[in-house]
Design a protein around this motif. Structure first.
Motif, PDB file in Angstrom:
ATOM      1  N   LEU A 119       0.834  -1.213   0.000  1.00 58.14           N
ATOM      2  CA  LEU A 119       0.000   0.000   0.000  1.00 58.14           C
ATOM      3  C   LEU A 119       0.866   1.259   0.000  1.00 58.14           C
ATOM      4  O   LEU A 119       1.838   1.361   0.745  1.00 58.14           O
ATOM      5  N   VAL A 120       0.475   2.211  -0.835  1.00 61.42           N
ATOM      6  CA  VAL A 120       1.074   3.555  -0.799  1.00 61.42           C
ATOM      7  C   VAL A 120      -0.029   4.498  -0.357  1.00 61.42           C
ATOM      8  O   VAL A 120      -1.101   4.545  -0.981  1.00 61.42           O
ATOM      9  N   PHE A 121       0.227   5.243   0.719  1.00 58.96           N
ATOM     10  CA  PHE A 121      -0.820   6.092   1.311  1.00 58.96           C
ATOM     11  C   PHE A 121      -0.471   7.565   1.182  1.00 58.96           C
ATOM     12  O   PHE A 121       0.648   7.981   1.460  1.00 58.96           O
ATOM     13  N   SER A 122      -1.493   8.372   0.824  1.00 61.74           N
ATOM     14  CA  SER A 122      -1.352   9.833   0.726  1.00 61.74           C
ATOM     15  C   SER A 122      -1.437  10.456   2.099  1.00 61.74           C
ATOM     16  O   SER A 122      -2.529  10.718   2.595  1.00 61.74           O
ATOM     17  N   SER A 123      -0.294  10.739   2.687  1.00 58.42           N
ATOM     18  CA  SER A 123      -0.321  11.489   3.939  1.00 58.42           C
ATOM     19  C   SER A 123       0.033  12.947   3.630  1.00 58.42           C
ATOM     20  O   SER A 123       0.020  13.367   2.473  1.00 58.42           O
ATOM     21  N   SER A 124       0.360  13.689   4.650  1.00 53.78           N
ATOM     22  CA  SER A 124       0.536  15.129   4.452  1.00 53.78           C
ATOM     23  C   SER A 124       1.526  15.685   5.462  1.00 53.78           C
ATOM     24  O   SER A 124       1.626  15.183   6.592  1.00 53.78           O
ATOM     25  N   ALA A 125       2.207  16.750   5.063  1.00 57.95           N
ATOM     26  CA  ALA A 125       3.111  17.447   5.987  1.00 57.95           C
ATOM     27  C   ALA A 125       2.363  17.965   7.208  1.00 57.95           C
ATOM     28  O   ALA A 125       2.969  18.283   8.231  1.00 57.95           O
ATOM     29  N   LEU A 170       2.655  -6.968   5.716  1.00 57.57           N
ATOM     30  CA  LEU A 170       2.164  -5.683   5.200  1.00 57.57           C
ATOM     31  C   LEU A 170       3.326  -4.722   4.929  1.00 57.57           C
ATOM     32  O   LEU A 170       4.270  -4.628   5.724  1.00 57.57           O
ATOM     33  N   SER A 171       3.213  -4.006   3.832  1.00 62.39           N
ATOM     34  CA  SER A 171       4.238  -3.028   3.477  1.00 62.39           C
ATOM     35  C   SER A 171       3.555  -1.736   3.045  1.00 62.39           C
ATOM     36  O   SER A 171       2.767  -1.743   2.097  1.00 62.39           O
ATOM     37  N   VAL A 172       3.842  -0.648   3.766  1.00 62.61           N
ATOM     38  CA  VAL A 172       3.143   0.613   3.505  1.00 62.61           C
ATOM     39  C   VAL A 172       4.135   1.775   3.412  1.00 62.61           C
ATOM     40  O   VAL A 172       4.908   2.005   4.349  1.00 62.61           O
ATOM     41  N   ALA A 173       4.083   2.502   2.322  1.00 58.25           N
ATOM     42  CA  ALA A 173       4.833   3.764   2.216  1.00 58.25           C
ATOM     43  C   ALA A 173       3.842   4.889   2.479  1.00 58.25           C
ATOM     44  O   ALA A 173       2.854   5.025   1.750  1.00 58.25           O
ATOM     45  N   MET A 174       4.093   5.646   3.537  1.00 55.78           N
ATOM     46  CA  MET A 174       3.196   6.767   3.891  1.00 55.78           C
ATOM     47  C   MET A 174       3.874   8.035   3.372  1.00 55.78           C
ATOM     48  O   MET A 174       4.863   8.506   3.949  1.00 55.78           O
TER      49      MET A 174
END
Ligand code: NAD
Ligand code: UFG
Length: 339
Positions: A119-125, A170-174
């Motif tokens: 999963l690649v997740f759209s996070s924010s500054a 599970l592998s996630v890039a935030m």
């Protein structure tokens, strides 16, 4: 390789769909079109010369999501779908927590059932909150978010860390985005805000085409070189490319990890106006008005971790961001709606 892109009809999602198709991925977009237009995806197909699969629906609908996974052979997910207007989140907290947090929970449950673990997740500054030191680094504390939108992103990051602890597969890039602006150089896709734009760049662009009479600059008395706030603006195409590189990272790593995606430069509001005027030749009338509540004086990214681990670095200049914004807005004064 098939990638499920939630929120793929939106601003960042549509630019990412282009980069994914150009990189040879099969793309399945799910979007309920609550803040986007189906036309963006038609244009993605036109400019890449490739087809994608679009399924209209809401990620909060768990049964529907299960069907999406059951009927497509998904290898990984890029999760953009969210409500994103900071001010609106203050007046509609239930909607924001429901859509962003419950929607992500439904997605995680569906991924789990389908055995999809990347999963690649759209996070924010915005997850760094108001007490972080610039440049922001991923090992700095998060917290102190000041609105439900920012809090929803922080809650999701924490959920993802917990899920990755419980499930070692599970592998996630935030990906913590700074301030994405600009448009595809074709001028076919770009940012198309509904109603009055909340953000600086689309507001400037709409003043330039005569849809707004002037820009209000929120605060001229900050402790910055020209008194206006500093932000780390990055080109949306650089950001889109970052997602393709993050897919490679999640394919080869485990755990959940945050990465800053920014240029490392702080640019003031007045510098943004001057850069747009230079690129477009159009004068932007503006007035300095009182500060906007909740705005931070200045922040920008330390993106060395993304460079080391994702092999990503922002390449496109502020001038390119302005030229591409202008090409998009000038060619599409009403966004995806007919002129
Ligand atoms: P956007 O509104 O253009 O795109 C989001 C898309 O998600 C839209 O197409 C919308 O219709 C869809 N969507 C929302 N809720 C949905 C749901 N429940 N089910 C299905 N689809 C749904 O926004 P964007 O600027 O492209 O942002 C993409 C992501 O990046 C968001 O998660 C946002 O919070 C994050 N982000 C954006 C910025 C920015 O400045 N644009 C900065 C930091 C983080
Ligand atoms: N600004 C103006 N006039 C406007 C709009 C903005 O002067 O009409 C100023 C703001 O005061 C700020 C700067 O322009 O100093 C940038 O404002 P934006 O609203 O474009 O961006 P923000 O940094 O406030 O917020 C954006 C996203 C958030 C995200 C954050 C960090 O909207 O969702 O970047 O990634 F959390």
């Amino acid at each position: 390789m098939s990638v499920l892109v939630t929120g793929g009809a939106g601003y960042i999602g549509s630019h990412t769909a282009v980069e994914l198709l150009d990189s040879g991925f099969d793309v399945v977009v799910v979007d309920n079109l609550c803040n986007s237009n189906r036309e963006s995806l038609r244009r993605v197909e036109a400019l890449t010369g490739k087809k994608l699969t679009f399924i209209e629906g809401d990620i909060c609908d768990a049964n529907w999501l299960d069907q999406v996974f059951a009927s497509h052979n998904i290898d990984s997910v890029i999760h953009f779908a969210a409500l994103k207007a900071v001010g609106e989140s203050v007046s509609r907290p239930i909607d924001y927590y429901h859509n962003n947090v419950s929607g992500t929970l439904a997605l995680l449950a569906a991924m789990n059932k389908a055995g999809v673990s990347k999963l690649v997740f759209s996070s924010s500054a915005t997850v760094y909150g108001s007490s972080a030191k610039v440049p922001y680094r991923e090992d700095q504390a998060t917290g102190g978010t000041t609105n439900p939108y920012g809090s929803s992103k922080l809650i999701i990051e924490n959920m993802l860390l917990d899920c990755a602890k419980a499930n070692p597969a599970l592998s996630v890039a935030m990906l913590r985005y700074f301030n994405p602006i600009g448009a595809h150089e074709s001028g076919l896709i770009g940012e198309d805000p509904q109603g009055i734009p909340n953000n600086l760049m689309p507001f400037i662009a709409q003043v330039a085409v005569g849809k707004r009479s002037q820009l209000s600059v929120f605060g001229g008395d900050y402790n910055t070189p020209d008194g206006t706030c500093l932000r780390d603006y990055l080109h949306v195409v650089d950001l889109a490319v970052g997602h393709v590189q993050a897919l490679d990272w999640v394919a080869n790593n485990q755990g959940a990890k945050p990465f800053n995606l920014g240029t490392g430069n702080g640019t003031s509001v007045l510098e943004m106006i001057a850069a747009f005027e230079a690129a477009s030749g159009v004068k932007i009338p503006y007035e300095i008005v009182p500060r906007r509540e909740g705005d931070l004086e200045g922040f920008w990214a330390d993106s060395r971790l993304a460079e080391q681990e994702l092999g990503w670095k922002a390449k496109l200049s502020l001038e390119r961001m302005m030229i591409d914004t202008w090409r998009w807005q000038h060619g599409n004064p009403n966004g995806y709606l007919p002129s």
